[in-house]
Write a protein that holds these residues in place. Structure first.
Motif, PDB file in Angstrom:
ATOM      1  N   VAL A  62      14.426  11.865 -12.674  1.00 42.57           N
ATOM      2  CA  VAL A  62      14.911  10.518 -12.549  1.00 42.57           C
ATOM      3  C   VAL A  62      13.856   9.610 -12.322  1.00 42.57           C
ATOM      4  O   VAL A  62      13.337   9.346 -11.191  1.00 42.57           O
ATOM      5  CB  VAL A  62      16.052  10.504 -11.369  1.00 42.57           C
ATOM      6  CG1 VAL A  62      16.769   9.322 -11.546  1.00 42.57           C
ATOM      7  CG2 VAL A  62      16.751  11.706 -11.705  1.00 42.57           C
ATOM      8  N   GLY A  63      13.177   9.115 -13.387  1.00 44.53           N
ATOM      9  CA  GLY A  63      12.105   8.149 -13.229  1.00 44.53           C
ATOM     10  C   GLY A  63      12.252   6.747 -12.779  1.00 44.53           C
ATOM     11  O   GLY A  63      13.553   6.480 -13.007  1.00 44.53           O
ATOM     12  N   ASP A  64      11.409   6.161 -12.200  1.00 43.94           N
ATOM     13  CA  ASP A  64      11.613   4.743 -11.748  1.00 43.94           C
ATOM     14  C   ASP A  64      11.552   3.776 -12.990  1.00 43.94           C
ATOM     15  O   ASP A  64      11.848   2.714 -12.883  1.00 43.94           O
ATOM     16  CB  ASP A  64      10.858   4.234 -10.571  1.00 43.94           C
ATOM     17  CG  ASP A  64       9.338   4.201 -11.102  1.00 43.94           C
ATOM     18  OD1 ASP A  64       8.915   4.884 -11.916  1.00 43.94           O
ATOM     19  OD2 ASP A  64       8.602   3.776 -10.279  1.00 43.94           O
ATOM     20  N   SER A  65      11.134   4.362 -14.227  1.00 46.72           N
ATOM     21  CA  SER A  65      11.393   4.056 -15.523  1.00 46.72           C
ATOM     22  C   SER A  65      12.931   3.475 -15.783  1.00 46.72           C
ATOM     23  O   SER A  65      13.044   2.700 -16.487  1.00 46.72           O
ATOM     24  CB  SER A  65      10.856   4.817 -16.438  1.00 46.72           C
ATOM     25  OG  SER A  65      11.485   6.028 -16.446  1.00 46.72           O
ATOM     26  N   ALA A  66      13.666   3.852 -14.810  1.00 44.48           N
ATOM     27  CA  ALA A  66      15.161   3.351 -14.756  1.00 44.48           C
ATOM     28  C   ALA A  66      15.115   2.059 -14.616  1.00 44.48           C
ATOM     29  O   ALA A  66      16.133   1.170 -15.425  1.00 44.48           O
ATOM     30  CB  ALA A  66      15.916   4.117 -13.786  1.00 44.48           C
ATOM     31  N   SER A 102      13.073  13.095  -8.326  1.00 42.82           N
ATOM     32  CA  SER A 102      13.265  11.823  -8.385  1.00 42.82           C
ATOM     33  C   SER A 102      11.986  11.035  -7.919  1.00 42.82           C
ATOM     34  O   SER A 102      11.321  11.610  -7.159  1.00 42.82           O
ATOM     35  CB  SER A 102      14.481  11.511  -7.685  1.00 42.82           C
ATOM     36  OG  SER A 102      14.881   9.794  -7.751  1.00 42.82           O
ATOM     37  N   ASP A 103      11.958  10.017  -8.571  1.00 41.54           N
ATOM     38  CA  ASP A 103      10.698   9.076  -8.131  1.00 41.54           C
ATOM     39  C   ASP A 103      10.947   8.407  -6.994  1.00 41.54           C
ATOM     40  O   ASP A 103      12.193   7.830  -6.810  1.00 41.54           O
ATOM     41  CB  ASP A 103      10.530   7.959  -9.259  1.00 41.54           C
ATOM     42  CG  ASP A 103       9.392   8.116 -10.182  1.00 41.54           C
ATOM     43  OD1 ASP A 103       8.247   8.627  -9.487  1.00 41.54           O
ATOM     44  OD2 ASP A 103       9.233   7.856 -11.405  1.00 41.54           O
ATOM     45  N   LEU A 104      10.233   8.290  -6.027  1.00 39.88           N
ATOM     46  CA  LEU A 104      10.334   7.188  -4.825  1.00 39.88           C
ATOM     47  C   LEU A 104       9.916   5.944  -5.378  1.00 39.88           C
ATOM     48  O   LEU A 104       8.767   5.731  -5.803  1.00 39.88           O
ATOM     49  CB  LEU A 104       9.581   7.972  -3.457  1.00 39.88           C
ATOM     50  CG  LEU A 104       9.685   9.153  -3.115  1.00 39.88           C
ATOM     51  CD1 LEU A 104       8.824   9.375  -1.869  1.00 39.88           C
ATOM     52  CD2 LEU A 104      11.201   9.219  -2.809  1.00 39.88           C
ATOM     53  N   VAL A 132      10.527  15.254  -4.895  1.00 37.77           N
ATOM     54  CA  VAL A 132      10.106  13.768  -5.114  1.00 37.77           C
ATOM     55  C   VAL A 132       9.016  13.345  -5.946  1.00 37.77           C
ATOM     56  O   VAL A 132       8.072  14.384  -5.878  1.00 37.77           O
ATOM     57  CB  VAL A 132      10.354  13.106  -3.774  1.00 37.77           C
ATOM     58  CG1 VAL A 132      11.736  12.968  -3.312  1.00 37.77           C
ATOM     59  CG2 VAL A 132       9.219  13.255  -2.942  1.00 37.77           C
ATOM     60  N   LYS A 133       8.872  12.328  -6.386  1.00 37.33           N
ATOM     61  CA  LYS A 133       7.449  12.030  -7.115  1.00 37.33           C
ATOM     62  C   LYS A 133       7.094  10.877  -6.558  1.00 37.33           C
ATOM     63  O   LYS A 133       7.837   9.710  -6.309  1.00 37.33           O
ATOM     64  CB  LYS A 133       7.553  11.985  -8.614  1.00 37.33           C
ATOM     65  CG  LYS A 133       6.183  11.568  -9.343  1.00 37.33           C
ATOM     66  CD  LYS A 133       6.109  11.529 -10.791  1.00 37.33           C
ATOM     67  CE  LYS A 133       6.742  10.598 -11.546  1.00 37.33           C
ATOM     68  NZ  LYS A 133       6.201   9.142 -11.461  1.00 37.33           N
ATOM     69  N   LEU A 134       5.845  10.669  -6.438  1.00 41.18           N
ATOM     70  CA  LEU A 134       5.166   9.343  -5.655  1.00 41.18           C
ATOM     71  C   LEU A 134       3.979   9.079  -6.806  1.00 41.18           C
ATOM     72  O   LEU A 134       3.255  10.173  -6.863  1.00 41.18           O
ATOM     73  CB  LEU A 134       5.161   9.327  -4.222  1.00 41.18           C
ATOM     74  CG  LEU A 134       4.515  10.420  -3.419  1.00 41.18           C
ATOM     75  CD1 LEU A 134       3.057  10.546  -3.716  1.00 41.18           C
ATOM     76  CD2 LEU A 134       4.870  10.392  -1.899  1.00 41.18           C
TER      77      LEU A 134
HETATM   78  O1  KIV Z   1       9.360   6.754 -14.111  1.00 43.37           O
HETATM   79  C1  KIV Z   1       8.763   7.335 -15.153  1.00 43.37           C
HETATM   80  O2  KIV Z   1       9.613   7.519 -16.122  1.00 43.37           O
HETATM   81  C2  KIV Z   1       7.594   8.459 -14.892  1.00 43.37           C
HETATM   82  C3  KIV Z   1       7.342   9.027 -16.031  1.00 43.37           C
HETATM   83  C4  KIV Z   1       6.762   8.193 -17.147  1.00 43.37           C
HETATM   84  C5  KIV Z   1       6.131   9.860 -15.657  1.00 43.37           C
HETATM   85  O3  KIV Z   1       6.771   8.016 -13.819  1.00 43.37           O
END
Ligand code: KIV
Length: 284
Positions: A62-66, A102-104, A132-134
């Motif tokens: 669930v990227g912050d690319s949202a 999920s992105d922070l 989570v991803k940061l």
């Molecule tokens: O937010 C995102 O979609 C990403 C990917 C491009 C890795 O961080």
């Protein structure tokens, strides 16, 4: 729904292989040991994440690319936890097998390890994320250490880190020339701090392959060539919904044309009275 996942590629236990439980970070570590490549996609809503789960995609981000593809912001900087947590919850509720990461968002973790833990707790408790991803390298190692010691699996992200677009001066390839050594140090520090994987975005292929060789955790490439352990794409890019895509994107479908055609046909049929027909109509 969640029907039987797609038949795995020959010899690949992660892609489509584990069917009766969620994929774990241990499964990803084992895939690296076996030398298996695996796919990751972004996901932001119930219906598409269910489809990707059924297709056997083992990790959904669930990227912050949202910020761009859901909320229509220019960059990922403005998105907030209040906007991203509900999307995470939708993806977690609608999947049975994929590991949901999920992105922070920007501003939710850079301040201190404690701030990062509070943010990660929201994504895990309210959003149902399993990890989570940061973004960042050595600068966020203290955050990674605290999260991991508190039981939060962390995916790192180095190279082009879109949350830092204003300091990077645009969306450009990272790690060329002398910057390669710095990027390698960042990735190694994330591994040392306990990250279970690291995204390498927009870096030269030879550097990404070298990072992949030197790390024992999986690397996930996006615009990083074929030498990483895994690949990730924003789903709207790979499915042909995004109006513009980067050079590193391959489009596997043309959903924009399909949806446009469907909308036009529907509109025509409403106007000329062909829809709704007999079969779409309730009888008294
Ligand atoms: O937010 C995102 O979609 C990403 C990917 C491009 C890795 O961080």
């Amino acid at each position: 729904m969640n029907t039987t996942p797609k038949t795995p590629e020959a010899g690949n236990a992660l892609y489509g292989g584990v069917t009766n439980r969620r994929v774990t970070i241990r499964d990803l570590a084992r895939a690296k040991q076996r030398g298996e490549r695996w796919p990751m996609l972004t996901a932001y809503d119930a219906l598409t994440s269910r489809i990707f789960d059924d297709a056997g995609i083992p990790v959904l981000l669930v990227g912050d690319s949202a910020a761009n593809v859901v909320y229509g912001y220019e960059s990922t900087v403005p998105i907030t936890m209040d906007e991203l947590v509900p999307l995470t919850a939708a993806v977690a509720r609608s999947t049975k097998r994929a590991l949901v990461v999920s992105d922070l968002p920007f501003g939710a973790y850079q301040g201190s390890p404690q701030q990062a833990l509070e943010a990660a707790s929201r994504f895990m408790k309210e959003g149902g994320a399993q990890a989570v991803k940061l973004e960042g390298g050595r600068a966020v190692a203290p955050q990674v250490e605290l999260l991991v010691s508190a039981g939060v699996p962390v995916m790192g992200h180095v190279g082009l880190t879109p949350q830092s677009v204003n300091t990077l001066g645009g969306y450009r390839v990272q790690g060329r020339g002398e910057a390669a050594e710095e990027l390698l140090k960042d990735a190694k520090e994330l591994e040392r701090a306990g990250a279970f994987s690291v995204v390498l975005e927009a870096v030269p292929a030879d550097l990404a392959a070298e990072v992949t060789r030197q790390l024992s955790i999986p690397t996930i490439g996006i615009g990083a060539g074929a030498g990483t352990d895994a690949q990730v794409l924003v789903w709207q890019d790979m499915a042909g919904l995004s109006p513009r895509v980067a050079k590193f994107v391959k489009t596997y479908a043309n959903l924009a044309d399909t949806l446009r055609d469907a909308a036009s046909e529907y509109a025509d049929e409403v106007v000329n009275g062909a829809f709704p027909a007999e079969e779409h109509t309730y009888k008294s």
